[in-house]
Design a protein around this motif. Structure first.
Motif, PDB file in Angstrom:
ATOM      1  N   GLU A  67       0.831  -1.205   0.000  1.00 19.84           N
ATOM      2  CA  GLU A  67       0.000   0.000   0.000  1.00 19.84           C
ATOM      3  C   GLU A  67       0.867   1.257   0.000  1.00 19.84           C
ATOM      4  OE1 GLU A  67      -3.888  -1.780   2.399  1.00 19.84           O
ATOM      5  OE2 GLU A  67      -2.512  -0.401   3.370  1.00 19.84           O
ATOM      6  N   SER A  68       1.975   1.216   0.768  1.00 21.35           N
ATOM      7  CA  SER A  68       2.876   2.369   0.800  1.00 21.35           C
ATOM      8  C   SER A  68       3.482   2.626  -0.573  1.00 21.35           C
ATOM      9  CB  SER A  68       3.984   2.119   1.828  1.00 21.35           C
ATOM     10  OG  SER A  68       4.889   3.194   1.836  1.00 21.35           O
ATOM     11  N   LEU A  69       3.836   1.541  -1.282  1.00 18.39           N
ATOM     12  CA  LEU A  69       4.391   1.694  -2.642  1.00 18.39           C
ATOM     13  C   LEU A  69       3.344   2.245  -3.593  1.00 18.39           C
ATOM     14  CD1 LEU A  69       6.803   1.210  -4.533  1.00 18.39           C
ATOM     15  CD2 LEU A  69       5.837  -1.029  -5.044  1.00 18.39           C
ATOM     16  N   LEU A  70       2.076   1.779  -3.456  1.00 22.21           N
ATOM     17  CA  LEU A  70       1.017   2.278  -4.335  1.00 22.21           C
ATOM     18  C   LEU A  70       0.788   3.768  -4.116  1.00 22.21           C
ATOM     19  CD1 LEU A  70      -1.573  -0.646  -4.195  1.00 22.21           C
ATOM     20  CD2 LEU A  70      -0.148   0.050  -6.123  1.00 22.21           C
ATOM     21  N   VAL A  71       0.813   4.191  -2.844  1.00 20.91           N
ATOM     22  CA  VAL A  71       0.660   5.627  -2.560  1.00 20.91           C
ATOM     23  C   VAL A  71       1.807   6.413  -3.186  1.00 20.91           C
ATOM     24  CG1 VAL A  71       0.642   7.347  -0.721  1.00 20.91           C
ATOM     25  CG2 VAL A  71      -0.672   5.243  -0.466  1.00 20.91           C
ATOM     26  N   LEU A  72       3.037   5.859  -3.059  1.00 19.77           N
ATOM     27  CA  LEU A  72       4.192   6.533  -3.661  1.00 19.77           C
ATOM     28  C   LEU A  72       4.051   6.614  -5.169  1.00 19.77           C
ATOM     29  CD1 LEU A  72       7.057   7.712  -3.399  1.00 19.77           C
ATOM     30  CD2 LEU A  72       7.937   5.376  -3.589  1.00 19.77           C
ATOM     31  N   ILE A 530      -8.320  10.226  -1.672  1.00 20.89           N
ATOM     32  CA  ILE A 530      -9.495   9.817  -2.455  1.00 20.89           C
ATOM     33  C   ILE A 530     -10.050  11.004  -3.234  1.00 20.89           C
ATOM     34  CG2 ILE A 530     -11.846   8.935  -2.309  1.00 20.89           C
ATOM     35  CD1 ILE A 530      -9.752   6.841  -1.771  1.00 20.89           C
ATOM     36  N   LEU A 531     -10.253  12.130  -2.542  1.00 21.67           N
ATOM     37  CA  LEU A 531     -10.874  13.281  -3.194  1.00 21.67           C
ATOM     38  C   LEU A 531      -9.925  13.979  -4.167  1.00 21.67           C
ATOM     39  CD1 LEU A 531     -12.841  14.684  -0.152  1.00 21.67           C
ATOM     40  CD2 LEU A 531     -13.780  13.578  -2.177  1.00 21.67           C
TER      41      LEU A 531
END
Length: 732
Positions: A67-72, A530-531
């Protein structure tokens, strides 16, 4: 002997003592064996629970890193940096600047994520390492590495494999980097630091002094740190637990560990990670309570027999009953009844065992309930996030088809309010000088009042809207501390939380999406993520609406200019043409309209078909070319057929449009032919003039050819000399 034969009491006491001693001994032995069996099942249950907790902790660790990689990967800085590197040559300054910026960004991320050993970006084709937190690895290729080939398609985790660079076991997570059009820009990957996993597995909570948890890969090598590593087992480590787990089976059992120590172990195969997870504790430590219980039971029984024979039986029953209850409770717990408790009021070893058993069962129940609670909470959170993302996608699809800017802004404000249930949604756009953020749309009554009076905020000075417009970053304001000053707005008295997200398109801030809630601390950083997706879609839709309006205006101007050009062309054509139109009579004759006035019809200036007031049987339909009227189609019906019907008028209007296109095509063809003939004559005259290099011959040829081509009665060419004009003989 005679005493025992003569004394019934002595014989009875002796026989009772023998029976009591044997009974006490047998009772102590049975208690020991039963306690050992109970403890074995209890330890198996505890080991299996620890294995479940360790597996869950490991999976949550991997999920957190993914999840941290996806956010990055969603960071616009990575995508823009890759685009800059791809658009520049590898030896250019802009390429080095973009690479250094990305390296600094990745190092900053790695500094905050201690579990990351290396973060790097690979090219979309070839697998070249473009940027890495370890510069020595830049320029190497990962073309055939599994995490690269799979990471180009979707987020992928390559579990527990030997690193080709370090030779150490590692885990790599990779995800594709796409631009707004979905084009692959590169692959972002991280090598995880195994120290975090070692910390999770080596934590001995609930495993005593000799408990140990470790992972073994499918090649019988230790993955996590154990007491002895792979160098002590060059051919791999083999035990009953390890080999059974690597064969794909889960279970518990007694066996010797990799050191030859008898242990109780729980083992399981993790197919997704392709590793075996083992939790072990030495049998000596596991069965210590049973040995202590048996020894103490025997001693207590022997002491009580010497004091009171009757008490032997009573004490044996008092000793056996609690153990039997513990055994029965352990069986029920093993069958899944975690609410079962042992009710023993004794304060001796048996009571301690019962209390420990109750404590163990309560801890196990608590752990499972906490695990189920975390799973349920995580599931609810994921469902809520999924619903928010789906709602954002639906809103993005709903607004992409709107081209009018005002309609778009009003629609966006109401859609966000309706779907997410926000108290107030306002959309601010920057003015042309980018000094003020002007409110352009809102859903709330207070927002409409602010719209009516032209509400605007100074960029960089007023509220979090001005902050977001100036910095291009989102901000949340809560109804506590310093943020409370933002809520002093009489038009929105119920606001307790506010979030401002910049509307950015093509790296340019267009405005701010302002969202307010009646709840305190209603927004989190995850809400911003999200927004922000929705805000980016809104910004693109706003930019598209502006571009659409500009293109419509440019198209209208072009059509107007083209129409005026067409009108001038038709005016020139009609001035030089003797044809003014034709008349078809009832006798089947087609007569031309002559310019001398005989049979001539004066054209009307019409915008739509019109029926003559004096004669309703006469209909005039305008002939137009590109919005410019070039003629009139006049039609007359026999009186007995009545007035013109609407369907007849519509049909004739369609036919007049086709006729106008045909006339325009014929005019263009005729004009083209004239130009071609003119070019042909010009070419012929030029070639004949150039046929001679003699001055007199050139002039005479020019006079003759030009007069003949233009059918002129007379033509002369005069050359000016130093002494005045010199006449060249005219061509007769």
């Amino acid at each position: 002997m005679r005493f025992f034969r003569t004394s019934f009491v002595a014989r009875l006491v002796f026989q009772f003592l023998i029976i009591s001693v044997l009974g006490g001994a047998l009772t102590a032995l049975a208690a020991f064996l039963l306690a050992r069996a109970t403890l074995t099942r209890s330890v198996y249950t505890q080991l299996d629970s620890v294995a479940t907790l360790k597996e869950d902790a490991m999976l949550r660790w991997l999920e957190h890193e993914q999840e941290s990689l996806l956010v990055l990967s969603q960071s616009s800085q990575i995508a823009s940096g890759l685009e800059k590197m791809q658009s520049a040559t590898p030896d250019s300054q802009s390429y080095f600047t973009a690479r250094d910026t990305l390296r600094t960004f990745l190092r900053s991320y790695r500094a905050h994520e201690e579990e990351i050993a290396e973060a790097f970006l690979m090219s979309p084709v070839g697998g070249e390492v473009l940027v890495s937190t370890t510069p020595a690895n830049e320029g190497s290729y990962r073309t055939t590495d599994e995490y690269y080939t799979q990471g180009r398609k979707a987020t992928y985790t390559q579990h527990f494999y030997p690193s080709p660079l370090t030779g150490e076991t590692t885990v790599t997570i990779a995800t594709p980097i796409l631009n707004d059009e979905g084009t692959l820009l590169g692959v972002l990957a991280v090598h995880l630091n195994m120290d975090a996993l070692n910390t999770i597995l080596q934590e001995r909570s609930g495993l005593g002094e000799t408990g140990e948890t470790y992972l073994v890969d499918k090649f019988n090598n230790f993955i996590t740190q154990a007491q002895f590593g792979a160098r002590a087992f060059p051919r791999g480590v083999h035990t009953v637990g390890i080999d059974t787990a690597l064969s794909g089976e889960d279970g518990v059992g007694r066996y010797q560990n990799y050191l030859g120590t008898p242990v109780l172990g729980a083992f399981r195969w993790l197919p997704e990670q392709e590793v075996a997870l083992l939790v072990e504790i030495s049998q000596q430590e596991a069965f210590a309570p049973a040995r202590t219980l048996g020894r103490n039971t025997f001693l207590i029984g022997a002491a009580l027999i010497t004091l009171l024979a009757v008490g032997v039986y009573y004490l044996s029953r008092q000793t056996a009953d609690p153990i039997l209850e513990i055994s029965q409770a352990a069986q029920e717990v093993a069958q899944g009844n975690l609410t079962r408790r042992v009710h023993v009021a004794l304060q001796d070893e048996i009571g301690a065992l019962a209390r420990n058993f109750n404590f163990m069962t309560e801890s196990l129940q608590q752990s499972i309930e906490e695990l189920e609670g975390r799973v349920a909470e995580r599931t609810r959170e994921l469902a809520r996030r999924s619903e928010e993302i789906q709602t954002a996608a639906e809103l993005g699809s709903a607004i992409t088809a709107i081209r009018d800017l005002n309609t778009l802004l009003e629609r966006v404000a109401h859609l966000i309010s309706d779907r997410f249930g926000f108290y107030h949604v306002g959309i601010f756009l920057l003015d042309e000088h980018r000094e003020y953020a002007v409110l352009r749309a809102s859903n709330s009554p207070g927002g409409r009042r602010m719209l009516a009076r032209g509400h605007r905020l100074k960029v960089g000075e007023q509220g979090i809207v001005g902050f977001a417009a100036a910095t291009g970053t989102a901000r949340i304001a809560l109804d506590v501390g310093e943020d409370a000053v933002f809520f002093d707005n009489p038009d929105l008295p119920e606001t307790r939380s506010e979030m401002a997200i910049p509307l950015i398109a093509a790296e340019r801030t267009l405005g701010v999406l302002d969202i307010q809630s009646t709840q305190e601390a209603a927004f989190t950083q995850e809400d911003i993520a999200i927004l922000r997706i929705l805000a980016d879609q809104v910004a693109i839709a706003i930019e598209n609406a502006r571009l659409f309006q500009e293109s419509q205006q440019a198209l209208a101007a072009l059509e107007s200019a083209f129409g005026e050009s067409t009108a001038r062309a038709w005016q020139r054509f009609l001035q030089h043409s003797a044809r003014r139109g034709y008349v078809a009579t009832s006798e089947g004759l087609i007569l031309p309209l002559r310019p001398d006035g005989a049979g001539k019809e004066e054209p009307y200036r019409l915008s739509t078909p019109a029926v003559e007031t004096e004669d309703p049987t006469v209909l005039r339909v305008p002939l137009s070319v590109r919005g410019q009227q070039v003629g009139v189609l006049r039609l007359k019906k026999p009186p007995e057929q009545g007035r013109w019907r609407q369907e007849e008028i519509s049909l004739l209007q369609d036919l007049s449009e086709q006729l106008g296109l045909a006339l325009e095509s014929a005019r263009l063809l005729e004009e083209t032919q004239r130009r071609a003939a003119f070019e042909q004559i010009t070419g012929q005259i030029t070639s004949r003039i150039r046929a001679s290099l003699d001055l007199e011959t050139v002039l005479q040829t020019a006079v003759h050819e030009i007069r003949t081509a233009l059918n002129l009665p007379r033509l002369s060419i005069r050359l000016a000399g130093t002494n005045g004009e010199q006449n060249v003989p005219e061509h007769p």
